[in-house]
Design an enzyme around this catalytic site. Structure first.
Site, short mmCIF file in Angstrom:
data_model
loop_
_atom_site.label_atom_id
_atom_site.label_comp_id
_atom_site.label_asym_id
_atom_site.label_seq_id
_atom_site.Cartn_x
_atom_site.Cartn_y
_atom_site.Cartn_z
N TYR A 130 0.83 -1.21 0.00
CA TYR A 130 0.00 0.00 0.00
C TYR A 130 0.87 1.26 0.00
CZ TYR A 130 -3.89 3.04 1.55
OH TYR A 130 -4.84 4.02 1.66
N LYS B 154 0.90 4.05 -2.96
CA LYS B 154 0.51 5.43 -2.68
C LYS B 154 1.65 6.40 -2.98
CE LYS B 154 -3.78 4.91 -1.42
NZ LYS B 154 -4.84 5.33 -2.35
#
Length: 253
Positions: A154, A158
């Site tokens: 993640y 991002k």
């Protein structure tokens, strides 16, 4: 909006949480909003709420990681709502785990939704924006881009979105299109509830512990992000591009 014609906006992952709040806020700003999510039936509640408030909305089912699904969805929006001139890439998933426990599938799933999805949606929507000589792309990053234990996939996705955003800004600026990213901090959503569950901590306890480190002394709400998106999607933000705005209740660390 200064134009006399209604502009269409697409918000991905809009059936709940930040996406739903953003769709409703953009509708309140006068946009005709495509509420896009993996399951079209899950979009009905948000669409109904927008329509009940006097806005225009369309529920669209699409897998943002699938090329043909994205192309069909964006073309449908253009046909039924009008050329999509605002795109909010919000769709996201988490597959949290420590690195030594993280499967390749967990890595690929997160990368496909966040990065491939944002790429496919942006590529499909930009052709309408370049024709109109006006457009806004807002990508949802996260404070996790700075690194977060248990989120190697993640965090990488991002952080990648921030580089993707800067490149879009450079390539599309001459067409009157801006591209910016918003990096939320701790926002009370189903996703943060899932994080607490993964850690085996009651959500209220988890939230209260996080809030102690937030300068403004509270957790974020989906509407806090929707407000930032609405600003970046408007005419008044036309000289802001390639930026990442941390909406986290204090300085990013």
């Amino acid at each position: 909006m200064s134009t006399d014609t209604v502009r269409a906006a697409i918000v991905t992952g809009a059936a709940r949480g930040i996406g739903a709040a953003t769709a409703k806020r953009l509708a309140a700003e006068g946009f005709a909003v495509a509420v896009l999510d993996l399951d079209e039936t899950a979009c009905k509640a948000v669409v109904s709420e927008i329509e009940a408030a006097g806005g225009a909305a369309l529920g669209v089912g699409a897998d943002v990681a699938d090329e043909s699904s994205v192309e069909s969805a964006v073309d449908r929006v253009a046909d039924e709502l009008g050329a999509p001139l605002v795109l909010v890439n919000n769709a996201g998933v988490i597959r949290d785990n420590m690195l030594f426990k993280m499967s390749a599938n967990d890595w690929d799933t997160v990368m496909n939704v966040h990065l491939r999805g944002s790429f496919l949606m942006s590529r499909a929507a930009q052709k309408y924006m370049t024709q109109a000589k006006w457009g806004r792309i807002v990508n949802l990053s996260s404070t996790s881009a700075l690194g977060n234990r248990g989120q190697a996939n993640y965090s990488a996705a991002k952080a990648g979105l921030q580089g993707f955003t800067k490149t879009l800004a450079l390539e599309l600026g001459k067409f009157g299109i801006t591209a910016n990213a918003i990096a939320p901090g701790f926002i009370e959503t189903e996703m943060t509830q899932a994080t607490a569950e993964r850690m085996g901590v009651p959500f209220e306890q988890f939230r209260d512990a996080v809030v102690k480190g937030i300068a403004v002394g509270r957790s974020g709400r989906p509407e806090d992000i929707a407000n930032a998106v609405a600003f970046l999607a408007g005419d008044g933000a036309g000289f802001i591009s390639g930026q990442t705005l941390y909406v986290s209740g204090g300085p990013a660390v």
